[in-house]
Design a protein around this motif. Sequence first.
Motif, PDB file in Angstrom:
ATOM      1  N   LEU A  61      49.671  34.985  25.220  1.00 24.89           N
ATOM      2  CA  LEU A  61      48.544  34.805  24.307  1.00 24.89           C
ATOM      3  C   LEU A  61      47.211  34.876  25.042  1.00 24.89           C
ATOM      4  O   LEU A  61      46.250  35.460  24.544  1.00 24.89           O
ATOM      5  CB  LEU A  61      48.661  33.464  23.577  1.00 24.89           C
ATOM      6  CG  LEU A  61      49.756  33.356  22.525  1.00 24.89           C
ATOM      7  CD1 LEU A  61      49.827  31.936  21.985  1.00 24.89           C
ATOM      8  CD2 LEU A  61      49.527  34.345  21.408  1.00 24.89           C
TER       9      LEU A  61
ATOM     10  N   HIS B 224      46.504  38.522  25.989  1.00 21.26           N
ATOM     11  CA  HIS B 224      46.140  39.280  24.791  1.00 21.26           C
ATOM     12  C   HIS B 224      44.711  38.937  24.358  1.00 21.26           C
ATOM     13  O   HIS B 224      43.921  39.829  24.025  1.00 21.26           O
ATOM     14  CB  HIS B 224      47.133  38.980  23.670  1.00 21.26           C
ATOM     15  CG  HIS B 224      46.802  39.652  22.378  1.00 21.26           C
ATOM     16  ND1 HIS B 224      46.942  41.010  22.201  1.00 21.26           N
ATOM     17  CD2 HIS B 224      46.318  39.167  21.209  1.00 21.26           C
ATOM     18  CE1 HIS B 224      46.558  41.330  20.968  1.00 21.26           C
ATOM     19  NE2 HIS B 224      46.175  40.221  20.352  1.00 21.26           N
ATOM     20  N   SER B 225      44.375  37.650  24.375  1.00 20.26           N
ATOM     21  CA  SER B 225      43.026  37.227  23.983  1.00 20.26           C
ATOM     22  C   SER B 225      41.977  37.762  24.952  1.00 20.26           C
ATOM     23  O   SER B 225      40.896  38.174  24.530  1.00 20.26           O
ATOM     24  CB  SER B 225      42.946  35.702  23.937  1.00 20.26           C
ATOM     25  OG  SER B 225      43.818  35.190  22.968  1.00 20.26           O
TER      26      SER B 225
ATOM     27  N   ARG C  63      41.440  41.398  24.239  1.00 17.94           N
ATOM     28  CA  ARG C  63      40.831  41.649  22.936  1.00 17.94           C
ATOM     29  C   ARG C  63      39.365  41.208  22.886  1.00 17.94           C
ATOM     30  O   ARG C  63      38.511  41.924  22.368  1.00 17.94           O
ATOM     31  CB  ARG C  63      41.621  40.913  21.861  1.00 17.94           C
ATOM     32  CG  ARG C  63      41.108  41.178  20.489  1.00 17.94           C
ATOM     33  CD  ARG C  63      42.033  40.647  19.440  1.00 17.94           C
ATOM     34  NE  ARG C  63      41.478  40.933  18.129  1.00 17.94           N
ATOM     35  CZ  ARG C  63      41.830  40.338  17.027  1.00 17.94           C
ATOM     36  NH1 ARG C  63      42.773  39.428  17.061  1.00 17.94           N
ATOM     37  NH2 ARG C  63      41.273  40.641  15.891  1.00 17.94           N
ATOM     38  N   PHE C  64      39.060  39.998  23.406  1.00 15.84           N
ATOM     39  CA  PHE C  64      37.718  39.435  23.278  1.00 15.84           C
ATOM     40  C   PHE C  64      36.873  39.574  24.544  1.00 15.84           C
ATOM     41  O   PHE C  64      35.660  39.427  24.483  1.00 15.84           O
ATOM     42  CB  PHE C  64      37.793  37.964  22.877  1.00 15.84           C
ATOM     43  CG  PHE C  64      38.479  37.747  21.563  1.00 15.84           C
ATOM     44  CD1 PHE C  64      37.890  38.153  20.388  1.00 15.84           C
ATOM     45  CD2 PHE C  64      39.727  37.154  21.508  1.00 15.84           C
ATOM     46  CE1 PHE C  64      38.518  37.961  19.171  1.00 15.84           C
ATOM     47  CE2 PHE C  64      40.362  36.954  20.299  1.00 15.84           C
ATOM     48  CZ  PHE C  64      39.764  37.362  19.128  1.00 15.84           C
TER      49      PHE C  64
ATOM     50  N   LEU D 234      34.738  35.477  25.505  1.00 19.74           N
ATOM     51  CA  LEU D 234      35.646  34.357  25.254  1.00 19.74           C
ATOM     52  C   LEU D 234      36.003  33.653  26.559  1.00 19.74           C
ATOM     53  O   LEU D 234      36.010  32.423  26.615  1.00 19.74           O
ATOM     54  CB  LEU D 234      36.942  34.838  24.582  1.00 19.74           C
ATOM     55  CG  LEU D 234      38.057  33.792  24.483  1.00 19.74           C
ATOM     56  CD1 LEU D 234      37.705  32.736  23.452  1.00 19.74           C
ATOM     57  CD2 LEU D 234      39.378  34.438  24.156  1.00 19.74           C
TER      58      LEU D 234
END
Length: 64
Positions: A19, A22-23, A26-27, A31
């Motif tokens: 997770l 992936h975050s 993506r961000f 983030l």
Amino acid sequence: MLWLLGGAMAVGQVIGGRLGAHSAMRFGPRLIRPLLVVISLGMVAKLLPDPANPSGIMILGWFG
């Protein structure tokens, strides 16, 4: 050894790693940077007042 506890921790680390990766993809930095600061400050707030922490004893001694 507590195999059940170790297995649960391993599963949690795998899920958290996936997770988190992936975050991050993506961000991106918008983030990751604030999250890094918040987590670091949280760790300092938790570890500094610990009576077994020599750094906490030294720093609290300056102000106490």
